[in-house]
Write an enzyme that holds these catalytic residues in place. Structure first.
Site, PDB file in Angstrom:
ATOM      1  N   TYR A   5       3.996  10.060 -26.100  1.00 40.22           N
ATOM      2  CA  TYR A   5       3.909  10.807 -24.853  1.00 40.22           C
ATOM      3  C   TYR A   5       2.471  10.869 -24.339  1.00 40.22           C
ATOM      4  CZ  TYR A   5       4.875  14.201 -21.232  1.00 40.22           C
ATOM      5  OH  TYR A   5       5.003  14.811 -20.024  1.00 40.22           O
ATOM      6  N   PHE A  54      -0.893  -0.535   6.231  1.00 43.23           N
ATOM      7  CA  PHE A  54       0.333  -0.812   5.512  1.00 43.23           C
ATOM      8  C   PHE A  54       1.203   0.433   5.633  1.00 43.23           C
ATOM      9  CE2 PHE A  54       3.230  -1.160   1.938  1.00 43.23           C
ATOM     10  CZ  PHE A  54       3.750  -2.407   2.198  1.00 43.23           C
ATOM     11  N   THR A  55       2.532   0.239   5.712  1.00 45.88           N
ATOM     12  CA  THR A  55       3.446   1.349   6.015  1.00 45.88           C
ATOM     13  C   THR A  55       3.217   2.571   5.123  1.00 45.88           C
ATOM     14  OG1 THR A  55       5.040   0.221   4.612  1.00 45.88           O
ATOM     15  CG2 THR A  55       5.292  -0.073   6.979  1.00 45.88           C
ATOM     16  N   ASP A 104      -7.283  -0.792  -0.780  1.00 43.48           N
ATOM     17  CA  ASP A 104      -5.879  -0.971  -1.151  1.00 43.48           C
ATOM     18  C   ASP A 104      -5.852  -2.383  -1.726  1.00 43.48           C
ATOM     19  OD1 ASP A 104      -3.252  -1.575  -1.419  1.00 43.48           O
ATOM     20  OD2 ASP A 104      -2.659  -1.019   0.613  1.00 43.48           O
ATOM     21  N   LYS A 153       2.836  -6.681  -6.923  1.00 40.14           N
ATOM     22  CA  LYS A 153       2.404  -7.890  -6.206  1.00 40.14           C
ATOM     23  C   LYS A 153       1.501  -8.706  -7.136  1.00 40.14           C
ATOM     24  CE  LYS A 153       4.183  -5.254  -2.892  1.00 40.14           C
ATOM     25  NZ  LYS A 153       3.404  -4.309  -2.134  1.00 40.14           N
ATOM     26  N   ARG A 199      10.820  -8.730  11.091  1.00 36.29           N
ATOM     27  CA  ARG A 199       9.645  -7.917  11.411  1.00 36.29           C
ATOM     28  C   ARG A 199       9.469  -8.010  12.927  1.00 36.29           C
ATOM     29  NH1 ARG A 199       7.118  -5.191   6.870  1.00 36.29           N
ATOM     30  NH2 ARG A 199       9.078  -4.099   6.858  1.00 36.29           N
ATOM     31  N   PHE A 236      15.342  -0.264  10.187  1.00 35.44           N
ATOM     32  CA  PHE A 236      15.556  -1.669   9.798  1.00 35.44           C
ATOM     33  C   PHE A 236      16.267  -1.826   8.461  1.00 35.44           C
ATOM     34  CE2 PHE A 236      12.092  -1.864   6.688  1.00 35.44           C
ATOM     35  CZ  PHE A 236      11.275  -0.827   7.104  1.00 35.44           C
TER      36      PHE A 236
HETATM   37  C1  LIG Z   1       3.490  -2.946  -1.565  1.00 32.54           C
HETATM   38  C2  LIG Z   1       2.260  -2.394  -1.019  1.00 32.54           C
HETATM   39  C3  LIG Z   1       1.971  -1.021  -1.125  1.00 32.54           C
HETATM   40  C4  LIG Z   1       2.941  -0.005  -1.700  1.00 32.54           C
HETATM   41  O1  LIG Z   1       3.177  -0.227  -3.043  1.00 32.54           O
HETATM   42  P1  LIG Z   1       4.577   0.132  -3.757  1.00 32.54           P
HETATM   43  O2  LIG Z   1       4.354  -0.358  -5.153  1.00 32.54           O
HETATM   44  O3  LIG Z   1       5.664  -0.593  -3.033  1.00 32.54           O
HETATM   45  O4  LIG Z   1       4.736   1.615  -3.713  1.00 32.54           O
HETATM   46  C5  LIG Z   1       0.750  -0.595  -0.603  1.00 32.54           C
HETATM   47  N1  LIG Z   1      -0.104  -1.430  -0.004  1.00 32.54           N
HETATM   48  C6  LIG Z   1       0.145  -2.745   0.120  1.00 32.54           C
HETATM   49  C7  LIG Z   1      -0.842  -3.628   0.801  1.00 32.54           C
HETATM   50  C8  LIG Z   1       1.340  -3.276  -0.369  1.00 32.54           C
HETATM   51  O5  LIG Z   1       1.584  -4.581  -0.229  1.00 32.54           O
END
Ligand SMILES: *Cc1c(COP(=O)(O)O)cnc(C)c1O
Length: 463
Positions: free
Chosen positions: A73, A125-126, A216, A259, A383, A450
């Site tokens: 843990y 990014f969203t 990011d 990613k 998109r 979407f």
């Molecule tokens: C996918 C992504 C995120 C969000 O990450 P999650 O693992 O899906 O929560 C943030 N910024 C970028 C540029 C991304 O491609």
């Protein structure tokens, strides 16, 4: 000298069968899915290019590392191995794992933003933008104008426009800026990189005002590869060294490990700022778990540590980005309209020019994604106007400039023969484009429509 073929730098040890469907089966499936590729069952998909997030094939070394996952843990050995890999590869002093990238963004936004402060970003990014806004921050776009022109061949469409940053500081003062959120290989611009020269210029500018950069860094390795290939002075420099050089210009980063990092789930926050790390360790316990596991299993931490080491191998990252370029080349040679230049993770078809006979209200990109699935079982993503949603004040659709279909390539999953199948299907559709009919929306969720909106085919109308 003749150029020689460069093959994938791995061979295949385990296979997952693909199911090829008949045209009748696909017609039934896409109708049941309301002509929305998000609503298809993966069982009915032949080649899945919906996303490259968490869809990576792991290596034998990653699978075997998982067997030594320490599920304690607190203070698990696996955490310390991951922390060591992060220090070696990204180079930050502190690291807090999280279950995904957005969880790291949540912690960062809550801790670093005072309500009313601006957060400049190179496009957005969203999830990053959503967390900034939830924390009371104000998104400010500082990306170069070329990023918004799909026909510009500018190689650094991810660059920051320093004049736009200066304009913001002149208007609101540096104390009204929380930090700079800089993203490599900007997803929403088509996976477009920034140059090291631009990053250095931004870092020097930020230094003058005492503003930190928090990357990011989700697609930092793909960006490092473009620097190696395109920027003067970096030819032959290992991607691992370029990545470290980029990260040294920031105070910290958030990462979605789904990613670049070559795992199916995970993320992290890393920083050199002691006070920020301490606060993040306090907050992570509320949302994710102890700071030594952050919502992940010990075995996930092991797979991530190994994935980080593999992602900076030059042969691997070259093969990943060049596979995307290969698909782009096949399509552009056949005259299929797409966004240029091809980015690090996806090819974006330009549905407006692909289907010029459809009005934007007939959802050209949604239509094209459905037509591609019908033709070959290839799953892509819209998109365009559907993703853009509605303006809640006027009730009308947001009408984005671009109507795109994203073909996103998962890492180490498909071969170039699969890319040929995708290309041939797109080319054949393009040759018969005038037979493709538009769609009508019959169900519309209130937010993020979407994902679950449903459509019906329009009848061919004589005009
Ligand atoms: C996918 C992504 C995120 C969000 O990450 P999650 O693992 O899906 O929560 C943030 N910024 C970028 C540029 C991304 O491609």
């Amino acid at each position: 000298m003749r150029t020689r073929t460069v093959a994938e730098p791995y061979k295949i040890k385990m296979v997952e069968p693909l199911r090829m469907t008949t045209r009748e089966e696909r017609e039934r499936a896409i109708r049941e899915a309301g002509f929305n590729t998000f609503l298809l069952r993966s069982e009915d998909v032949y080649i899945d290019l919906l996303t490259d997030s968490g869809t990576t094939a792991m290596s034998d070394a990653q699978w075997s590392a998982m067997m030594r996952g320490d599920e304690a843990y607190a203070g698990a050995r696996s955490f310390y191995r991951l922390e060591a890999a992060q220090k070696e590869i990204y180079g930050f002093k502190h690291m807090i794992p999280t279950h995904q990238g957005r969880a790291a963004e949540h912690l960062t936004s809550q801790i670093r933003i005072k309500p009313g402060q601006y957060v400049p970003m190179n496009m957005y990014f969203t999830t990053t933008r959503a967390h900034v806004e939830r924390a009371g921050g104000i998104f400010y776009d500082c990306i170069v104008d070329e990023a918004k022109d799909p026909w510009s061949d500018f190689p650094w469409k991810g660059n920051v426009d320093v004049a736009k940053l200066q304009k913001l500081v002149d208007q609101v003062g540096p104390e009204s800026i929380a930090y700079l959120s800089i993203s490599p290989c900007v997803n929403m611009a088509g996976g477009q990189p920034f140059s090291m020269a631009n990053l250095r210029e931004v870092a020097a500018w930020a230094d003058r005002y005492g503003l930190p950069i928090i990357f990011d860094a989700t697609r930092a390795v793909e960006n490092a590869y473009f620097i190696q290939q395109r920027e003067e002075g970096y030819a032959g420099v290992p991607v691992a060294r370029i990545l470290r050089e980029m990260m040294r210009l920031g105070e910290g980063c958030t990462v979605s490990s789904k990613k670049d990092n070559l795992v199916n789930i995970g993320g992290f926050l890393a920083t050199n700022n002691d006070a920020f790390a301490l606060k993040a360790k306090e907050l992570v316990v509320v949302f994710e778990g102890m700071p030594t596991y952050g919502g992940l299993a010990g075995r996930d931490l092991e797979a991530l540590a190994q994935g980080m080491r593999e992602m900076v191998e030059d042969a691997y990252i070259a093969s990943r980005v060049e596979q995307v370029a290969y698909l782009g080349r096949r399509l552009s040679e056949a005259g299929v309209p797409m966004v240029r230049p091809v980015g690090g993770h996806a090819v974006f078809l330009d549905a407006k020019r692909f289907l010029p006979h459809l009005a934007q209200d007939q959802f050209p990109a949604q239509t094209l994604a459905a037509a591609l699935y019908l033709d070959s079982g290839v799953r892509a993503m819209e998109r365009g106007i559907v993703s853009a949603g509605r303006n809640h004040k006027t009730g009308d659709h947001h009408r984005p400039e671009l109507e795109l279909v994203r073909l996103t390539i998962p890492r180490r999953v498909y071969t170039n023969l699969h890319m040929d199948v995708v290309a041939e299907s797109c080319i054949e559709l393009f040759e018969h484009r005038e037979t493709i009919k538009g769609l009508r929306m019959v169900y519309e969720p209130e937010s993020l429509r979407f994902f679950q909106a449903r459509f019906e085919e329009l009848e061919a109308v004589a005009c």
